[in-house]
Design a protein around this motif. Structure first.
Motif, PDB file in Angstrom:
ATOM      1  N   ILE A  77      48.190   9.920  -5.277  1.00 45.36           N
ATOM      2  CA  ILE A  77      48.209  10.548  -6.602  1.00 45.36           C
ATOM      3  C   ILE A  77      46.781  10.829  -7.080  1.00 45.36           C
ATOM      4  O   ILE A  77      45.930   9.946  -7.077  1.00 45.36           O
ATOM      5  N   GLY A  78      46.564  12.061  -7.574  1.00 46.51           N
ATOM      6  CA  GLY A  78      45.237  12.431  -8.048  1.00 46.51           C
ATOM      7  C   GLY A  78      44.236  12.491  -6.905  1.00 46.51           C
ATOM      8  O   GLY A  78      44.558  12.173  -5.747  1.00 46.51           O
ATOM      9  N   LEU A  79      43.021  12.870  -7.210  1.00 51.66           N
ATOM     10  CA  LEU A  79      41.993  12.962  -6.166  1.00 51.66           C
ATOM     11  C   LEU A  79      41.685  11.603  -5.537  1.00 51.66           C
ATOM     12  O   LEU A  79      41.639  11.490  -4.305  1.00 51.66           O
ATOM     13  N   PRO A  80      41.502  10.522  -6.329  1.00 49.07           N
ATOM     14  CA  PRO A  80      41.251   9.221  -5.705  1.00 49.07           C
ATOM     15  C   PRO A  80      42.399   8.760  -4.810  1.00 49.07           C
ATOM     16  O   PRO A  80      42.181   8.235  -3.717  1.00 49.07           O
ATOM     17  N   GLY A  81      43.632   8.982  -5.280  1.00 51.96           N
ATOM     18  CA  GLY A  81      44.803   8.569  -4.496  1.00 51.96           C
ATOM     19  C   GLY A  81      44.951   9.356  -3.212  1.00 51.96           C
ATOM     20  O   GLY A  81      45.428   8.829  -2.190  1.00 51.96           O
ATOM     21  N   ARG A  82      44.562  10.626  -3.243  1.00 52.01           N
ATOM     22  CA  ARG A  82      44.612  11.445  -2.028  1.00 52.01           C
ATOM     23  C   ARG A  82      43.641  10.925  -0.976  1.00 52.01           C
ATOM     24  O   ARG A  82      43.944  10.883   0.222  1.00 52.01           O
ATOM     25  N   VAL A  83      42.445  10.514  -1.439  1.00 52.67           N
ATOM     26  CA  VAL A  83      41.463   9.959  -0.507  1.00 52.67           C
ATOM     27  C   VAL A  83      41.954   8.627   0.049  1.00 52.67           C
ATOM     28  O   VAL A  83      41.783   8.332   1.241  1.00 52.67           O
ATOM     29  N   TRP A  84      42.570   7.832  -0.795  1.00 50.43           N
ATOM     30  CA  TRP A  84      43.135   6.546  -0.356  1.00 50.43           C
ATOM     31  C   TRP A  84      44.152   6.780   0.757  1.00 50.43           C
ATOM     32  O   TRP A  84      44.183   6.063   1.771  1.00 50.43           O
ATOM     33  N   LYS A  85      44.957   7.803   0.605  1.00 46.90           N
ATOM     34  CA  LYS A  85      46.007   8.096   1.585  1.00 46.90           C
ATOM     35  C   LYS A  85      45.432   8.673   2.873  1.00 46.90           C
ATOM     36  O   LYS A  85      45.803   8.265   3.982  1.00 46.90           O
ATOM     37  N   SER A  86      44.481   9.631   2.736  1.00 50.33           N
ATOM     38  CA  SER A  86      43.971  10.316   3.927  1.00 50.33           C
ATOM     39  C   SER A  86      42.836   9.577   4.613  1.00 50.33           C
ATOM     40  O   SER A  86      42.571   9.796   5.797  1.00 50.33           O
ATOM     41  N   ARG A  87      42.148   8.699   3.832  1.00 51.86           N
ATOM     42  CA  ARG A  87      40.965   7.975   4.322  1.00 51.86           C
ATOM     43  C   ARG A  87      39.880   8.942   4.805  1.00 51.86           C
ATOM     44  O   ARG A  87      39.143   8.650   5.747  1.00 51.86           O
ATOM     45  N   ARG A  88      39.771  10.090   4.163  1.00 49.98           N
ATOM     46  CA  ARG A  88      38.737  11.059   4.495  1.00 49.98           C
ATOM     47  C   ARG A  88      38.288  11.782   3.226  1.00 49.98           C
ATOM     48  O   ARG A  88      38.890  11.635   2.163  1.00 49.98           O
ATOM     49  N   VAL A  89      37.232  12.555   3.344  1.00 49.54           N
ATOM     50  CA  VAL A  89      36.704  13.297   2.200  1.00 49.54           C
ATOM     51  C   VAL A  89      37.711  14.344   1.745  1.00 49.54           C
ATOM     52  O   VAL A  89      38.326  15.034   2.563  1.00 49.54           O
ATOM     53  N   GLU A  90      37.893  14.467   0.432  1.00 52.21           N
ATOM     54  CA  GLU A  90      38.730  15.511  -0.158  1.00 52.21           C
ATOM     55  C   GLU A  90      37.875  16.308  -1.127  1.00 52.21           C
ATOM     56  O   GLU A  90      37.067  15.744  -1.875  1.00 52.21           O
ATOM     57  N   TRP A  91      38.055  17.629  -1.141  1.00 57.91           N
ATOM     58  CA  TRP A  91      37.216  18.525  -1.946  1.00 57.91           C
ATOM     59  C   TRP A  91      38.100  19.444  -2.768  1.00 57.91           C
ATOM     60  O   TRP A  91      39.076  19.994  -2.267  1.00 57.91           O
ATOM     61  N   ILE A  92      37.755  19.628  -4.040  1.00 62.58           N
ATOM     62  CA  ILE A  92      38.460  20.568  -4.919  1.00 62.58           C
ATOM     63  C   ILE A  92      37.435  21.547  -5.464  1.00 62.58           C
ATOM     64  O   ILE A  92      36.469  21.149  -6.121  1.00 62.58           O
ATOM     65  N   THR A  93      37.631  22.838  -5.210  1.00 57.78           N
ATOM     66  CA  THR A  93      36.693  23.851  -5.694  1.00 57.78           C
ATOM     67  C   THR A  93      36.752  23.979  -7.208  1.00 57.78           C
ATOM     68  O   THR A  93      35.733  24.142  -7.876  1.00 57.78           O
ATOM     69  N   ASP A  94      37.972  23.884  -7.763  1.00 58.91           N
ATOM     70  CA  ASP A  94      38.142  23.987  -9.214  1.00 58.91           C
ATOM     71  C   ASP A  94      39.358  23.162  -9.618  1.00 58.91           C
ATOM     72  O   ASP A  94      40.486  23.492  -9.240  1.00 58.91           O
ATOM     73  N   VAL A  95      39.140  22.083 -10.373  1.00 60.87           N
ATOM     74  CA  VAL A  95      40.236  21.181 -10.747  1.00 60.87           C
ATOM     75  C   VAL A  95      41.276  21.876 -11.613  1.00 60.87           C
ATOM     76  O   VAL A  95      42.436  21.449 -11.676  1.00 60.87           O
ATOM     77  N   MET A  96      40.892  22.977 -12.283  1.00 64.14           N
ATOM     78  CA  MET A  96      41.842  23.719 -13.114  1.00 64.14           C
ATOM     79  C   MET A  96      43.000  24.265 -12.283  1.00 64.14           C
ATOM     80  O   MET A  96      44.103  24.459 -12.784  1.00 64.14           O
ATOM     81  N   ARG A  97      42.722  24.527 -10.999  1.00 65.33           N
ATOM     82  CA  ARG A  97      43.717  25.175 -10.144  1.00 65.33           C
ATOM     83  C   ARG A  97      44.334  24.228  -9.137  1.00 65.33           C
ATOM     84  O   ARG A  97      44.967  24.660  -8.174  1.00 65.33           O
ATOM     85  N   ASP A  98      44.131  22.943  -9.337  1.00 68.93           N
ATOM     86  CA  ASP A  98      44.689  21.951  -8.409  1.00 68.93           C
ATOM     87  C   ASP A  98      45.960  21.356  -8.994  1.00 68.93           C
ATOM     88  O   ASP A  98      45.990  20.945 -10.162  1.00 68.93           O
ATOM     89  N   ASP A  99      47.032  21.309  -8.205  1.00 71.91           N
ATOM     90  CA  ASP A  99      48.318  20.836  -8.726  1.00 71.91           C
ATOM     91  C   ASP A  99      48.515  19.334  -8.582  1.00 71.91           C
ATOM     92  O   ASP A  99      49.595  18.813  -8.874  1.00 71.91           O
ATOM     93  N   ASN A 100      47.484  18.622  -8.156  1.00 73.55           N
ATOM     94  CA  ASN A 100      47.579  17.164  -8.059  1.00 73.55           C
ATOM     95  C   ASN A 100      46.326  16.545  -8.667  1.00 73.55           C
ATOM     96  O   ASN A 100      45.617  15.764  -8.040  1.00 73.55           O
ATOM     97  N   PHE A 101      46.055  16.936  -9.919  1.00 75.85           N
ATOM     98  CA  PHE A 101      44.887  16.410 -10.625  1.00 75.85           C
ATOM     99  C   PHE A 101      45.287  16.129 -12.077  1.00 75.85           C
ATOM    100  O   PHE A 101      45.125  16.985 -12.960  1.00 75.85           O
ATOM    101  N   PRO A 102      45.827  14.939 -12.359  1.00 77.03           N
ATOM    102  CA  PRO A 102      46.358  14.618 -13.704  1.00 77.03           C
ATOM    103  C   PRO A 102      45.341  14.706 -14.835  1.00 77.03           C
ATOM    104  O   PRO A 102      45.717  14.904 -15.992  1.00 77.03           O
ATOM    105  N   ARG A 103      44.054  14.550 -14.538  1.00 78.10           N
ATOM    106  CA  ARG A 103      43.037  14.576 -15.594  1.00 78.10           C
ATOM    107  C   ARG A 103      42.495  15.978 -15.875  1.00 78.10           C
ATOM    108  O   ARG A 103      41.469  16.132 -16.544  1.00 78.10           O
TER     109      ARG A 103
END
Length: 282
Positions: A212-238
């Motif tokens: 869940i969210g960017l931190p949770g995605r990294v926890w799950k994938s155990r790798r770097v995750e990048w978002i170009t624009d958080v406004m357009r990301d569908d898994n960014f609660p903040r």
């Protein structure tokens, strides 16, 4: 007849010159010395900034240089107008239509005489060079911090500050695993941007389960995750509070050892940043 021939020859020379300028891979601009209004932009500049020629002719250099004000720019170029200097070379940032920025080196001079005087600017994109310099400096600093620290936890706040200050990220956040509740909780914030109190408070009140969210995605994938624009990301609660703070790009990476996942470090920037593979491989 001779006057017509001379005029046609001058027109041909001008057309040839414009063709050469348009073919240049570097950005080239001409703008008025009094109004600073853009009068000429070559195709490389239009393509990079994503403006039409008509739109650019309604702008001044101040509109694409976020670090400059009209007052500071006029003070900078005054030696050219007074004849004290023949050319100015300086580095600054350019901002594209979509809000993303890039580092440039500007070579500026005055051409023409009297009322026909204009500024002529040759722009060289030095983003790759600046990024390489910053990556090297950051790698060195992080390595030194890890060697001098007794534990990773002790070094993390300094690492966040180093990345924010040298690689142009505005906010850094450390997330630690709550083993009992199996969520990530905010443990540390490095804030280089004054007006994002709401986002920081929202972050401190948040926790993220795996995925869940960017931190949770990294926890799950155990790798770097990048978002170009958080406004357009569908898994960014903040997203709402991030947008209110003017934050757009984000990336996060896992920290820990081979046998233990410690947490996630997350970063945000006010600009739009496309994924930088060399940085991600750092």
């Amino acid at each position: 007849m001779r006057d017509i021939t001379t005029r046609k020859r001058a027109e041909l020379e001008q057309t040839r010159l414009l063709t050469i300028l348009d073919a240049s891979l570097n950005e080239i601009y001409m703008f008025c010395t009094d109004t600073l209004r853009v009068t000429y932009v070559n195709q490389s500049a239009l393509a990079n900034l994503d403006y039409t020629l008509e739109a650019m002719q309604a702008l001044t250099p101040i509109d694409i240089q976020p670090e400059m004000t009209e007052a500071s720019f006029r003070e900078l170029v005054n030696p050219l107008l007074t004849g004290e200097r023949a050319q100015l070379i300086f580095q600054t940032l350019h901002q594209r239509k979509n809000g993303s920025i890039y580092s440039v080196e500007v070579h500026l001079q005055v051409v023409g005489q009297g009322e026909e005087r204009s500024f002529l600017a040759f722009i060289y994109d030095v983003t790759a060079r600046k990024q390489h310099e910053h990556r090297q400096a950051t790698q060195y600093a992080i390595t030194r911090l890890l060697l001098e620290s007794n534990a990773l936890e002790e070094a993390v706040p300094y690492i966040m500050g180093m990345i924010c200050q040298t690689l142009d990220w505005n906010v850094g956040i450390l997330w630690r695993v709550d083993e009992e509740m199996q969520v990530l909780r905010c443990a540390e914030v490095c804030n280089e941007k004054a007006d994002c109190t709401e986002f920081i408070e929202r972050t401190k009140q948040s926790n993220f389960a795996i995925g869940i969210g960017l931190p949770g995605r990294v926890w799950k994938s155990r790798r770097v995750e990048w978002i170009t624009d958080v406004m357009r990301d569908d898994n960014f609660p903040r997203a709402p509070s991030a947008v209110n703070a003017g934050l757009h790009a984000a990336f996060a990476f896992p920290i820990g050892s081979r046998d233990r996942f410690y947490g996630v470090i997350e970063f945000f920037a006010t600009a739009l940043h496309e994924p930088d593979q060399k940085f991600l491989d750092m």
